[in-house]
Design a protein around this motif. Structure first.
Motif, short mmCIF file in Angstrom:
data_model
loop_
_atom_site.label_atom_id
_atom_site.label_comp_id
_atom_site.label_asym_id
_atom_site.label_seq_id
_atom_site.Cartn_x
_atom_site.Cartn_y
_atom_site.Cartn_z
N ARG A 1 0.84 -1.20 0.00
CA ARG A 1 0.00 0.00 0.00
C ARG A 1 0.87 1.25 0.00
O ARG A 1 0.53 2.26 -0.63
N ARG A 2 2.01 1.21 0.70
CA ARG A 2 2.93 2.35 0.67
C ARG A 2 3.49 2.55 -0.73
O ARG A 2 3.72 3.69 -1.15
N TYR A 3 3.74 1.47 -1.44
CA TYR A 3 4.18 1.56 -2.84
C TYR A 3 3.15 2.34 -3.66
O TYR A 3 3.51 3.22 -4.46
N LEU A 4 1.89 2.02 -3.49
CA LEU A 4 0.84 2.71 -4.23
C LEU A 4 0.72 4.17 -3.83
O LEU A 4 0.39 5.03 -4.66
N ALA A 5 0.99 4.47 -2.56
CA ALA A 5 0.76 5.81 -2.03
C ALA A 5 1.94 6.76 -2.25
O ALA A 5 1.79 7.97 -2.07
N ALA A 6 3.09 6.25 -2.64
CA ALA A 6 4.31 7.07 -2.68
C ALA A 6 4.19 8.22 -3.67
O ALA A 6 3.79 8.04 -4.82
N ASP A 7 4.50 9.44 -3.19
CA ASP A 7 4.62 10.63 -4.03
C ASP A 7 3.36 10.95 -4.82
O ASP A 7 3.42 11.44 -5.96
N LEU A 8 2.22 10.69 -4.25
CA LEU A 8 0.97 11.04 -4.92
C LEU A 8 0.80 12.56 -4.94
O LEU A 8 1.20 13.26 -4.01
N SER A 9 0.15 13.04 -6.00
CA SER A 9 -0.18 14.46 -6.08
C SER A 9 -1.35 14.63 -7.04
O SER A 9 -1.67 13.73 -7.82
N GLY A 10 -1.99 15.78 -6.96
CA GLY A 10 -3.10 16.08 -7.86
C GLY A 10 -4.38 15.38 -7.47
O GLY A 10 -4.70 15.22 -6.30
N ARG A 11 -5.13 14.93 -8.48
CA ARG A 11 -6.41 14.24 -8.27
C ARG A 11 -6.17 12.74 -8.40
O ARG A 11 -5.63 12.25 -9.40
N VAL A 12 -6.61 12.01 -7.38
CA VAL A 12 -6.35 10.57 -7.30
C VAL A 12 -7.68 9.84 -7.14
O VAL A 12 -8.56 10.28 -6.39
N LEU A 13 -7.82 8.71 -7.83
CA LEU A 13 -9.00 7.85 -7.70
C LEU A 13 -8.58 6.50 -7.15
O LEU A 13 -7.72 5.82 -7.71
N ASP A 14 -9.21 6.11 -6.05
CA ASP A 14 -9.05 4.78 -5.44
C ASP A 14 -10.15 3.90 -6.03
O ASP A 14 -11.33 4.06 -5.72
#
Length: 222
Positions: free
Chosen positions: A41-54
């Motif tokens: 899950r940390r791999y998926l979350a790393a350095d996210l920015s802008g608009r994100v859809l789960d």
């Protein structure tokens, strides 16, 4: 602040009711499983920015890793068609103080316009989607050109495990809320002409029949 919105611009996002309360409550109570999932899950979350859809919030397992990993402003959206899981995700968001626009929708008919997101996340989602091909088309549609599709999924095995998965899949699907253990998810992803492959890693992870797992990142072609 949590905003739960089931509205859309057309009726294509309307869903038949999905609710597996026993599976949802069992899944939400498996804290040790979350510890095992944590690095992925940390791999998926790393350095996210802008608009994100789960793409399938489940019980809200991605909320805390995203909240921990992201320092910048983030506009986080999530869908979850299972009623009980969606309620658990809403509770998780409130307890964390995690701002999310959580909607009742299916991955095959996303209630968002074209080119709406910078990143789409899928964490153990495509095993349960009724029409994974249609869902991937929707991911390509709502991603901006150059946007990322990040995923962590269990996939079809090799050898005797592959045969075993085919044997147990009908029963497993009934008991596990529609989860399939024998899908060729990676082949589906890499063969789509809307995406370039940035990274794919096969992980000897999980317990038969839900093993192995694959995580990776695709980029929406410009």
């Amino acid at each position: 602040m949590l905003r739960r919105d089931t509205s859309s611009d057309d009726d294509s996002s309307a869903t038949d009711e999905i609710d597996h309360p026993l599976v949802a409550r069992l899944y939400g109570s498996l804290t040790p499983m979350e510890w095992v999932f944590a690095p992925h899950r940390r791999y998926l979350a790393a350095d996210l920015s802008g608009r994100v859809l789960d793409l399938g919030a489940g019980t809200g397992g991605m909320f805390e890793p995203v909240q921990t990993a992201v320092d910048s402003d983030l506009e986080y959206h999530a869908i979850e068609p299972d009623e009980t899981m969606r309620e658990q995700a809403a509770t998780q968001a409130r307890e964390l103080g995690f701002p999310v626009d959580l909607r009742d929708a299916r991955a095959e008919a996303l209630p968002y316009p074209d080119d709406a997101f910078d990143v789409v996340l899928a964490s153990v989602v495509f095993c349960t989607i009724a029409d994974p091909e249609a869902a991937l088309e929707e991911v390509a549609r709502v991603l901006k050109p150059g946007g990322e599709f990040r995923f962590f999924e269990h996939v079809r095995a090799d050898g005797w495990r592959e045969t075993g998965q085919d044997i147990v899949d009908p029963l497993w699907t009934r008991l596990a809320g529609g989860c399939h253990v024998n899908r060729d998810t990676v082949d589906l992803f890499v063969s789509h002409d809307a995406f370039d492959v940035l990274e794919i890693e096969r992980i000897r992870f999980g317990v038969f029949p839900a093993t192995p797992f694959v995580r990776g990142t695709l980029r929406r072609r410009r």
